[in-house]
Design a protein around this motif. Sequence first.
Motif, PDB file in Angstrom:
ATOM      1  N   SER A  36      -9.931 -24.682 -65.489  1.00  0.00           N
ATOM      2  CA  SER A  36     -10.744 -25.931 -65.266  1.00  0.00           C
ATOM      3  C   SER A  36      -9.940 -27.134 -65.775  1.00  0.00           C
ATOM      4  O   SER A  36     -10.294 -28.277 -65.674  1.00  0.00           O
ATOM      5  N   SER A  37      -8.654 -26.979 -66.094  1.00  0.00           N
ATOM      6  CA  SER A  37      -7.797 -28.125 -66.482  1.00  0.00           C
ATOM      7  C   SER A  37      -6.905 -28.530 -65.221  1.00  0.00           C
ATOM      8  O   SER A  37      -5.845 -28.868 -65.459  1.00  0.00           O
ATOM      9  N   GLY A  38      -7.592 -28.993 -64.189  1.00  0.00           N
ATOM     10  CA  GLY A  38      -6.817 -29.306 -62.919  1.00  0.00           C
ATOM     11  C   GLY A  38      -6.422 -30.668 -63.117  1.00  0.00           C
ATOM     12  O   GLY A  38      -6.766 -31.542 -64.024  1.00  0.00           O
ATOM     13  N   ASP A  40      -6.345 -34.815 -61.729  1.00  0.00           N
ATOM     14  CA  ASP A  40      -7.207 -35.752 -60.926  1.00  0.00           C
ATOM     15  C   ASP A  40      -7.692 -35.457 -59.783  1.00  0.00           C
ATOM     16  O   ASP A  40      -7.261 -35.481 -58.527  1.00  0.00           O
ATOM     17  N   GLY A  41      -9.035 -34.973 -60.039  1.00  0.00           N
ATOM     18  CA  GLY A  41      -9.997 -34.752 -58.664  1.00  0.00           C
ATOM     19  C   GLY A  41      -9.689 -33.452 -57.916  1.00  0.00           C
ATOM     20  O   GLY A  41     -10.299 -33.095 -56.847  1.00  0.00           O
ATOM     21  N   ARG A  42      -8.648 -32.672 -58.305  1.00  0.00           N
ATOM     22  CA  ARG A  42      -8.291 -31.289 -57.648  1.00  0.00           C
ATOM     23  C   ARG A  42      -9.065 -30.326 -58.385  1.00  0.00           C
ATOM     24  O   ARG A  42      -8.108 -29.417 -59.158  1.00  0.00           O
ATOM     25  N   MET A  43     -10.204 -30.168 -58.101  1.00  0.00           N
ATOM     26  CA  MET A  43     -10.847 -29.290 -58.802  1.00  0.00           C
ATOM     27  C   MET A  43     -10.588 -27.694 -58.223  1.00  0.00           C
ATOM     28  O   MET A  43     -10.660 -27.966 -56.829  1.00  0.00           O
ATOM     29  N   MET A  49     -11.318 -19.839 -59.285  1.00  0.00           N
ATOM     30  CA  MET A  49     -11.404 -19.890 -60.950  1.00  0.00           C
ATOM     31  C   MET A  49     -11.794 -18.558 -61.546  1.00  0.00           C
ATOM     32  O   MET A  49     -11.341 -18.052 -62.437  1.00  0.00           O
TER      33      MET A  49
ATOM     34  N   PHE B 283      -8.879 -40.360 -52.879  1.00  0.00           N
ATOM     35  CA  PHE B 283      -9.683 -39.971 -54.181  1.00  0.00           C
ATOM     36  C   PHE B 283     -10.663 -41.061 -54.420  1.00  0.00           C
ATOM     37  O   PHE B 283     -10.598 -42.427 -54.384  1.00  0.00           O
ATOM     38  N   ARG B 285     -13.418 -42.489 -56.985  1.00  0.00           N
ATOM     39  CA  ARG B 285     -13.849 -42.652 -58.457  1.00  0.00           C
ATOM     40  C   ARG B 285     -15.290 -42.989 -58.502  1.00  0.00           C
ATOM     41  O   ARG B 285     -15.800 -43.593 -57.664  1.00  0.00           O
ATOM     42  N   TRP B 376     -10.696 -44.071 -64.844  1.00  0.00           N
ATOM     43  CA  TRP B 376     -12.054 -43.549 -64.451  1.00  0.00           C
ATOM     44  C   TRP B 376     -12.577 -42.766 -65.692  1.00  0.00           C
ATOM     45  O   TRP B 376     -13.100 -41.596 -65.467  1.00  0.00           O
ATOM     46  N   THR B 402     -10.437 -33.888 -70.139  1.00  0.00           N
ATOM     47  CA  THR B 402     -10.534 -33.722 -68.770  1.00  0.00           C
ATOM     48  C   THR B 402     -10.739 -32.139 -68.529  1.00  0.00           C
ATOM     49  O   THR B 402     -11.428 -32.055 -67.471  1.00  0.00           O
ATOM     50  N   THR B 406     -14.619 -30.412 -65.787  1.00  0.00           N
ATOM     51  CA  THR B 406     -14.658 -29.680 -64.913  1.00  0.00           C
ATOM     52  C   THR B 406     -15.769 -28.525 -65.107  1.00  0.00           C
ATOM     53  O   THR B 406     -16.763 -28.308 -64.188  1.00  0.00           O
ATOM     54  N   ALA B 409     -18.958 -30.108 -64.995  1.00  0.00           N
ATOM     55  CA  ALA B 409     -19.618 -30.462 -63.618  1.00  0.00           C
ATOM     56  C   ALA B 409     -20.154 -29.054 -63.118  1.00  0.00           C
ATOM     57  O   ALA B 409     -21.154 -29.117 -62.252  1.00  0.00           O
ATOM     58  N   TYR B 417     -21.748 -38.207 -65.270  1.00  0.00           N
ATOM     59  CA  TYR B 417     -20.435 -37.854 -65.534  1.00  0.00           C
ATOM     60  C   TYR B 417     -19.518 -38.679 -64.628  1.00  0.00           C
ATOM     61  O   TYR B 417     -20.032 -38.742 -63.550  1.00  0.00           O
ATOM     62  N   THR B 419     -15.917 -39.305 -62.821  1.00  0.00           N
ATOM     63  CA  THR B 419     -14.590 -38.460 -62.645  1.00  0.00           C
ATOM     64  C   THR B 419     -13.841 -39.246 -61.189  1.00  0.00           C
ATOM     65  O   THR B 419     -14.269 -40.321 -60.843  1.00  0.00           O
ATOM     66  N   SER B 420     -12.896 -38.660 -60.861  1.00  0.00           N
ATOM     67  CA  SER B 420     -12.186 -39.096 -59.770  1.00  0.00           C
ATOM     68  C   SER B 420     -12.352 -37.699 -58.744  1.00  0.00           C
ATOM     69  O   SER B 420     -11.637 -36.523 -59.370  1.00  0.00           O
ATOM     70  N   ASN B 421     -12.704 -37.904 -57.838  1.00  0.00           N
ATOM     71  CA  ASN B 421     -12.791 -36.725 -56.738  1.00  0.00           C
ATOM     72  C   ASN B 421     -11.745 -36.905 -55.451  1.00  0.00           C
ATOM     73  O   ASN B 421     -11.782 -37.968 -54.838  1.00  0.00           O
ATOM     74  N   GLN B 422     -11.250 -35.571 -55.231  1.00  0.00           N
ATOM     75  CA  GLN B 422     -10.306 -35.630 -53.994  1.00  0.00           C
ATOM     76  C   GLN B 422     -11.313 -35.597 -52.818  1.00  0.00           C
ATOM     77  O   GLN B 422     -12.147 -34.850 -52.838  1.00  0.00           O
ATOM     78  N   TYR B 445     -21.637 -30.807 -57.077  1.00  0.00           N
ATOM     79  CA  TYR B 445     -22.037 -31.046 -58.423  1.00  0.00           C
ATOM     80  C   TYR B 445     -23.151 -31.747 -58.815  1.00  0.00           C
ATOM     81  O   TYR B 445     -23.734 -31.914 -59.891  1.00  0.00           O
ATOM     82  N   THR B 510      -2.563 -38.976 -49.095  1.00  0.00           N
ATOM     83  CA  THR B 510      -3.032 -37.757 -49.649  1.00  0.00           C
ATOM     84  C   THR B 510      -2.333 -37.885 -51.208  1.00  0.00           C
ATOM     85  O   THR B 510      -3.180 -37.121 -52.009  1.00  0.00           O
TER      86      THR B 510
END
Lengths: 309, 530
Positions: A36-38, A40-43, A49, B283, B285, B376, B402, B406, B409, B417, B419-422, B445, B510
């Motif tokens: 879970s330690s991805g 910025d935003g790349r979950m 997982m 991305f 936020r 963020w 950080t 995850t 979520a 919460y 965060t910043s999502n792709q 989420y 990207t």
Amino acid sequence: MPLLILRRLGNTIPTIVAVVLVIFTLFSVIPGSFTSSGDDGRMLDAQVMERMRKELGLDDPLHQRFGTYVVNLAQGDLGNSFRTREPVTKIIAQRLWPSLKLTLAAMGFAILVGVPLGFIAALKPGSLVDMASMVVAISGLSLPKFWLGLMLMYLFALTLGWLPSFGYGDGGIRHLILPAVALGVSPMALLARTTRAGVLDVLNADFVRTARSKGMSEYRVVRWHVVRNALVLVLTTIGLQFGSLMGQAVVVEKLFSWPGLGSLLVDSVFQRDIPVVQGSILVIVLFFLLINTLVDIAYVIIDPRIRYG
Amino acid sequence: MRKLLLAATALAFVLGGTAEAQQTPRKGGTIRLTAPYGASLGSFDIHTTPRAQDGIVAKILHRTLYNWDTQNNKPVLELAKSVSASADGLVHTFKLRDDAYFHNGRRMTADDLIWSYTRIMDGSKGFPGARYIRIIKGAVDVEKGAAKEISGLRKVDDFTLEMTLTSRVEPGFYFFGDTTSILPKEEVAKSTFGSAPVGLGPFKFVEHVPGSRLVAERWEKFYKPGKPYADRVQLMVMGEAAARDVAFRNKEIDTSILGPAQYVAYRADPELSKGILEVAEVFTRNMTMNPAFKPFSDKRVRQAFNHAIDTDLIIKRLVRDKAYRATSWLPIASPAYDKNMKPYAFDPEKAKKLLAEAGYKDGFELEWTTSQNESWGLPIVEAAIPYLARVGIKVKPKLVETAVLTEVAMKGDFQSYITSNQTGPDSLSTLRCFDSRTPRTACNYSGFKNPAYDKLLDDAAAAPDEAKRNALLSQANALLYEEAPVWFFNYNKAVMAYQPWVHGLQANATELAHQYPEDIWIDERSPVAK
């Protein structure tokens, strides 16, 4: 002497066992995991997982994982990195020499500057030299390493252009100087303070007064009585500082992009790369214990009156 | 829409000063890039790592079936010369390049693609690229261990590959990611592959000093004529922005990703400001609101939240304008982004009115989970607290790492919460994260549920052409804006500073740090031009 060395080494075993137990337990219960330690935003996708956790053995019961870890550790196997999938021993080996080099250079700087500074200050207490050296010492102790490192970069790399501002280069001395000074200033300052206090203490001792009253020259008094007796305290400080410097180097290593163990440890903590965290801490602890064992042995050499029960 | 995107990208190039088409690229020299994301480089077995830091290396050493066209914001064929699709849009036949060579000298064939994609679907491993390969028919069977080969992949001949997909999608969005790179089987089998990789990229591996740098040199057999231009690439691992700043000013590195503080300083400097490349990255936020927390089950409360905060002021003062105001979920570079949408206006009175209508006249208490992130995380939460207090919402920040965010979520263990999502580049898969059939553990989420929204996505997926699909996705994005499952904060503005001798940098939406190094060249002013 061999018995002393064996005894000192034997004393380190409970410490190592305690460290292994604490680190393993701590990183097994704190929230967050490697999967879970991805960034910025790349979950990661949930199925990946789940599989990753299974592959890495993170779903196994805690006691089972600990048992496996201890058995492997006894065979010198620190496991594989979650992140790179390479043996932890290999990863640590790559970082060990740069780390040792930085630590040795920083400590060398600290000893070469701090000890003479403290001596001079103690021999002339209250003088301008004393006050100036103590200002340097106090400043060195209070300056944050990050800030000091940046200032060194600005001065010696950007303004004067004498040295590179970052990196490992070809492993030569040019890239080593700035990080070593940034790391060495704090122990240098502490050594200066300790040396001054130790020397002042010895200078006021009865045996020094006796030596002087016998008509011994000041040089001989200092050379034969003061230095030898003050050295025990100085050596203690050197041992403690030296041992802990490898772990303290993280800020400097990150700032200067230096490939040491400290930065590896911090990266691994944030990424929950547990095998690397455990391995790195173990190596740092072993280094600390080794240095302090060597210091203990040195005590006996310097002052044969010292005996360990 | 496509025209708008083209215009936006072109503007980014002009602002960045990289429009240098009239200049002839110079050969030779060393490009000195930076890996700015803190951590050391991970595994060079790119199938195992989804991290942005490792993606920089991937662009140097590896190649994927598609590349991201940074000028036109779309995937383009890279390891294939052409592709044709069946009438139902499910079967794609790729004519592969016959001039792509791995760094060990062996020519790439269709077998390499089949082997790489099959490896990624190995169910006993956690290969992150599996999420993309699943789109190929039969890939899931391999993942579950029910098959050893992906039935949807068929080698017609050494340089022709037939790929059958499970649904009608643009395959480029699935096969341009670094985690789907094509690797040579015989090299991966070696124990040294993770530390001495072999790929198809424009540069081949020379040296890695862990935690410090990676060096690669020009691959003479790279398939693009005349490229790469430079002899070498050095990638410096430099997580500290202040250290990058010194090194950049000292001309020791050629590029540097800027944080908010440096962005202000560089823009104000007459010389440094000439070398700034900006792009709106994919991305978004945001602060996700959990509808299981009673106040957030009411749409009016979620809308009130969006009205209560002076988002523009926070972006201007705290984020130092290093972000674009978010108008909904899809970012600016998305093909379905609607530039006519307006963000929620800062209107505390309207927020109070909406809260009163929803039965929260006196407000409520809220736990807001956040990390320390400067763009963020906690600083943003602290800036929002007084605005929310003004409309009666009393916020208690809950600080976590950080790595923990995850998990929070995925478990739904939060009231809110940040965060910043792709959120791109594929609009459909991005918006699927709010599809009621998407489980929370996948990416829904907020546990969002709206049948009308789901239908719009289904219609978009079945749409016969791209224009129709994007129109439907825009509608879904607008519906999301209206439903406000999140506080729409901003889209990241990535900023790269570059030296005056560097040319050919790409405004990659990207991920700006992910540069295709074969297009970069340096002129004779560089200290390492030779």
